[in-house]
Structures are given as C-alpha cells and as structure tokens.
Design a protein around this motif. Sequence first.
Motif, PDB file in Angstrom:
ATOM      1  N   THR A  63     107.450 140.462  10.567  1.00  0.00           N
ATOM      2  CA  THR A  63     107.259 139.019  10.395  1.00  0.00           C
ATOM      3  C   THR A  63     108.566 138.420   9.892  1.00  0.00           C
ATOM      4  OG1 THR A  63     104.922 139.314   9.859  1.00  0.00           O
ATOM      5  CG2 THR A  63     105.939 137.238   9.178  1.00  0.00           C
ATOM      6  N   TYR A  64     108.941 137.294  10.456  1.00  0.00           N
ATOM      7  CA  TYR A  64     110.128 136.589   9.981  1.00  0.00           C
ATOM      8  C   TYR A  64     109.690 135.445   9.076  1.00  0.00           C
ATOM      9  CZ  TYR A  64     114.509 134.059   9.746  1.00  0.00           C
ATOM     10  OH  TYR A  64     115.641 133.439   9.288  1.00  0.00           O
ATOM     11  N   GLY A  81     104.890 138.508  15.752  1.00  0.00           N
ATOM     12  CA  GLY A  81     104.868 138.846  17.167  1.00  0.00           C
ATOM     13  C   GLY A  81     106.234 138.919  17.825  1.00  0.00           C
ATOM     14  N   GLU A  82     106.264 138.615  19.114  1.00  0.00           N
ATOM     15  CA  GLU A  82     107.491 138.720  19.897  1.00  0.00           C
ATOM     16  C   GLU A  82     108.556 137.747  19.429  1.00  0.00           C
ATOM     17  OE1 GLU A  82     110.433 139.824  22.180  1.00  0.00           O
ATOM     18  OE2 GLU A  82     108.583 140.956  21.886  1.00  0.00           O
ATOM     19  N   ARG A  83     108.125 136.605  18.910  1.00  0.00           N
ATOM     20  CA  ARG A  83     109.119 135.630  18.433  1.00  0.00           C
ATOM     21  C   ARG A  83     109.909 136.193  17.258  1.00  0.00           C
ATOM     22  NH1 ARG A  83     107.923 129.712  15.941  1.00  0.00           N
ATOM     23  NH2 ARG A  83     110.030 128.855  16.116  1.00  0.00           N
ATOM     24  N   ILE A  87     113.999 137.232  17.027  1.00  0.00           N
ATOM     25  CA  ILE A  87     114.908 136.775  15.964  1.00  0.00           C
ATOM     26  C   ILE A  87     115.663 137.960  15.381  1.00  0.00           C
ATOM     27  CG2 ILE A  87     114.974 135.812  13.620  1.00  0.00           C
ATOM     28  CD1 ILE A  87     112.616 133.988  14.469  1.00  0.00           C
ATOM     29  N   PHE A  88     114.961 139.074  15.107  1.00  0.00           N
ATOM     30  CA  PHE A  88     115.606 140.244  14.519  1.00  0.00           C
ATOM     31  C   PHE A  88     116.547 140.932  15.509  1.00  0.00           C
ATOM     32  CE2 PHE A  88     111.650 140.432  11.677  1.00  0.00           C
ATOM     33  CZ  PHE A  88     112.284 139.741  10.661  1.00  0.00           C
ATOM     34  N   ARG A  89     116.189 140.924  16.802  1.00  0.00           N
ATOM     35  CA  ARG A  89     117.082 141.514  17.811  1.00  0.00           C
ATOM     36  C   ARG A  89     118.376 140.723  17.916  1.00  0.00           C
ATOM     37  NH1 ARG A  89     112.404 142.283  20.944  1.00  0.00           N
ATOM     38  NH2 ARG A  89     112.851 140.365  22.117  1.00  0.00           N
ATOM     39  N   ALA A  90     118.247 139.405  17.862  1.00  0.00           N
ATOM     40  CA  ALA A  90     119.431 138.548  17.986  1.00  0.00           C
ATOM     41  C   ALA A  90     120.372 138.699  16.797  1.00  0.00           C
ATOM     42  CB  ALA A  90     118.999 137.087  18.142  1.00  0.00           C
ATOM     43  N   ASP A  91     119.801 138.937  15.604  1.00  0.00           N
ATOM     44  CA  ASP A  91     120.628 139.065  14.402  1.00  0.00           C
ATOM     45  C   ASP A  91     119.914 139.982  13.407  1.00  0.00           C
ATOM     46  OD1 ASP A  91     122.245 138.858  12.213  1.00  0.00           O
ATOM     47  OD2 ASP A  91     122.092 136.672  12.011  1.00  0.00           O
ATOM     48  N   PRO A  92     120.156 141.307  13.514  1.00  0.00           N
ATOM     49  CA  PRO A  92     119.469 142.264  12.626  1.00  0.00           C
ATOM     50  C   PRO A  92     119.700 142.004  11.142  1.00  0.00           C
ATOM     51  CG  PRO A  92     120.542 143.403  14.450  1.00  0.00           C
ATOM     52  CD  PRO A  92     121.005 141.977  14.504  1.00  0.00           C
ATOM     53  N   SER A  93     120.798 141.343  10.798  1.00  0.00           N
ATOM     54  CA  SER A  93     121.077 141.099   9.374  1.00  0.00           C
ATOM     55  C   SER A  93     120.072 140.134   8.751  1.00  0.00           C
ATOM     56  CB  SER A  93     122.494 140.549   9.202  1.00  0.00           C
ATOM     57  OG  SER A  93     122.591 139.235   9.740  1.00  0.00           O
ATOM     58  N   ARG A  94     119.290 139.442   9.567  1.00  0.00           N
ATOM     59  CA  ARG A  94     118.309 138.504   9.022  1.00  0.00           C
ATOM     60  C   ARG A  94     117.115 139.218   8.389  1.00  0.00           C
ATOM     61  NH1 ARG A  94     117.493 133.816  13.558  1.00  0.00           N
ATOM     62  NH2 ARG A  94     117.948 132.201  12.040  1.00  0.00           N
ATOM     63  N   LEU A  95     116.940 140.497   8.684  1.00  0.00           N
ATOM     64  CA  LEU A  95     115.769 141.216   8.190  1.00  0.00           C
ATOM     65  C   LEU A  95     115.726 141.266   6.666  1.00  0.00           C
ATOM     66  CD1 LEU A  95     113.222 142.835   8.747  1.00  0.00           C
ATOM     67  CD2 LEU A  95     114.644 144.885   8.949  1.00  0.00           C
ATOM     68  N   GLY A  96     116.866 141.553   6.037  1.00  0.00           N
ATOM     69  CA  GLY A  96     116.893 141.673   4.579  1.00  0.00           C
ATOM     70  C   GLY A  96     116.523 140.377   3.880  1.00  0.00           C
ATOM     71  N   ALA A  97     117.136 139.263   4.312  1.00  0.00           N
ATOM     72  CA  ALA A  97     116.839 137.969   3.689  1.00  0.00           C
ATOM     73  C   ALA A  97     115.392 137.563   3.951  1.00  0.00           C
ATOM     74  CB  ALA A  97     117.794 136.905   4.213  1.00  0.00           C
ATOM     75  N   SER A  98     114.913 137.840   5.165  1.00  0.00           N
ATOM     76  CA  SER A  98     113.516 137.533   5.483  1.00  0.00           C
ATOM     77  C   SER A  98     112.575 138.342   4.594  1.00  0.00           C
ATOM     78  CB  SER A  98     113.229 137.850   6.954  1.00  0.00           C
ATOM     79  OG  SER A  98     111.844 137.774   7.225  1.00  0.00           O
ATOM     80  N   ALA A  99     112.878 139.624   4.406  1.00  0.00           N
ATOM     81  CA  ALA A  99     112.030 140.477   3.564  1.00  0.00           C
ATOM     82  C   ALA A  99     112.012 139.974   2.125  1.00  0.00           C
ATOM     83  CB  ALA A  99     112.510 141.925   3.617  1.00  0.00           C
TER      84      ALA A  99
END
Length: 199
Positions: A63-64, A81-83, A87-99
């Motif tokens: 989940t983003y 979901g796929e959205r 988002i994570f495929r386009a910019d994997p670095s977003r995972l940490g901030a999202s978490a």
Amino acid sequence: MLTLHVAERSPEAAVLADGASIAAVGPYEELAAAHPSARVRHWPGILTPGLLNPYGPELLEATYHPDPREADRLGTEPIGGERAAAIFRADPSRLGASARRGVQRLLAHGTVAVAGELRARPVIDAVRRAGLAVGQRPPRLPGPPSLSPTPLVLLPPLAAGGPARFAVFDVADRGELVRRGAGTCVATVVGGRLVYRSR
C-alpha cells in the motif's frame, strides 16, 4: 519518570509507566495515592492493551501512503493494488517514506503490534524504529486489509513488568470499540512514549 495513565471509562485499569516498562496496573485512586509524584495523564474513554493489526505486509509493503504534498495528485487516502505497485516500480525509494507514514496511520488507530512476514528492509526498519511489536498472524484473517480490521484483535491484558505499550479509545466500553472501530483512538503509547495523540 513515572507517568500514570487513566481513562475516564476504565479507572480500574490505570497504568503506571516507568520509562519503557509498566510498573503497576490497577485502580487509579490506589496508584495515585501510592505514587503522588507521578505525572498524570487523563484520557477519555477506555484504556486497552492496544491492537494487533494482522495485515502488516499488505498495509506497509503493498500500500502506498501518499505524502501530504502529493494530495493534489494522489489524494490523501492509502493506495493499494496495481496502482501502488506501479508507484513503487517507478521509484523504489518511495517505499521507506510510505512505510513510515503507514506506521503513523497504524499508531493513530491504536495499533501497537503488526503481524505477517515483512520482507522489505525499509519497512522492517520503519516498524522497528516506531517500536511496534511483531506478532503471530492469526490462522484465519478476518477480511480485507484495513487500518481498522474486523474483528479487532486486542492484545493480552497489561501487567506489571511488561512493556509500556497500550492504546486509549474514546468509547464507553469494548463493545462500542468493536462497533465503531479503531478510528476512535485518542492516544497510543509505545515504549512508554506517547507516539500518537488526537487531542
């Protein structure tokens, strides 16, 4: 420093926290009389051991959670979901901030523990830094992933010597908590620290 937490609808279950540990659990008047120098925090509703959310991977890895600065483009609600995957495929670095934002949302829903196998290092780090416990996932999951899953999973009763980890909900009793859900959380304490407060 000793801190005495008491909720107006459950004064018999006040918690005396000594740093990251629980020093005592019992009636507010008895604990206050025995520890007159303790700082006192009064809350509405009921004080509980807090919730275990069984959807750790689904809510934090799949989940983003948008940054408030992205509200005009992505809105403010969690994206799944796929959205989210895109988002994570386009910019994997977003995972940490999202978490980290996801963990804050969990804390705001009285969650003090998550379950499920977390695999992404940024997510594991966010959970560890927040002090969330990692518990066993129930054999049967109740329904779709949610910040307020149905049914709610309350942790075992608080006890002296245990970790100062609990949540307060602005409801009359546990029955109302079940009916209205975890969005009624007004305070969450983890490691003796007030990590979420609604008012």
